[in-house]
Design a protein around this motif. Structure first.
Motif, PDB file in Angstrom:
ATOM      1  N   LEU A  57       0.838  -1.317   0.174  1.00  0.00           N
ATOM      2  CA  LEU A  57      -0.025   0.170  -0.175  1.00  0.00           C
ATOM      3  C   LEU A  57       0.935   1.141  -0.025  1.00  0.00           C
ATOM      4  N   ALA A  59       2.135   4.879   0.256  1.00  0.00           N
ATOM      5  CA  ALA A  59       1.666   6.046   0.986  1.00  0.00           C
ATOM      6  C   ALA A  59       2.752   7.243   0.815  1.00  0.00           C
ATOM      7  N   PHE A  84      -2.672   7.869   0.692  1.00  0.00           N
ATOM      8  CA  PHE A  84      -2.628   6.563   0.248  1.00  0.00           C
ATOM      9  C   PHE A  84      -2.817   6.279  -1.184  1.00  0.00           C
TER      10      PHE A  84
END
Length: 161
Positions: A57, A59, A84
């Protein structure tokens, strides 16, 4: 990662944590920037994702240089934000890395995450799919995928002159 000791041991420990189903925050530049400019992401991000069979993920964390510049021990009160990006699944990472050596796959995964984070930083989301990423990969980087070229416009003469 431990600053002292073996990088291999740190990576093994991180992989073990991820394999147990735990989440982990990784700063893939390896260290804080002395200038606040984003540095190249290290392939260890791709290494851990592929070895532990976990997604990524991306970020973008803004304001950290102002809050805690390199060399400082105590953070200053500053505005810090997090944005994000799209979650990269294990299957997606496998697909973009298919046919590459393990090391090139680690580099590619890390390079893609960096390009996504740069896009979030610059306010220009990176659009991509497996075919686009594979076509853009040149063995060391992603070429122009997701890069925005700003064009300077000539000043137009004023109509009221």
């Amino acid at each position: 990662m431990e600053r002292a000791g073996s990088v291999r041991q740190s990576l093994d420990r991180a992989e073990e944590v991820l394999r147990r189903g735990r989440s982990m925050v990784i700063f893939p530049e390896g260290t804080r920037s002395p200038t606040g400019e984003m540095r190249d992401f290290l392939p260890s991000l791709g290494y851990l994702a592929q070895r532990a069979r976990v997604g990524i993920l991306p970020a973008y964390v803004s304001g950290t240089f102002d809050a805690l510049p390199k060399g400082k021990t105590f953070p200053r009160k500053r505005q810090v934000g997090v944005t994000f990006g799209p979650f990269l699944t294990v299957d997606f990472i496998d697909a973009i890395c298919e046919g590459l050596s393990a090391q090139d796959g680690w580099k590619l995964a890390s390079s893609l995450v960096q390009r996504i984070v740069e896009g979030m930083r610059d306010g220009h989301p990176v659009r991509f799919d497996v075919a686009t990423v594979k076509a853009a990969w040149n063995g060391t980087g992603l070429g122009e995928i997701g890069k925005v070229t700003l064009v300077k416009r000539k000043k137009q003469p004023s109509a009221d002159k």
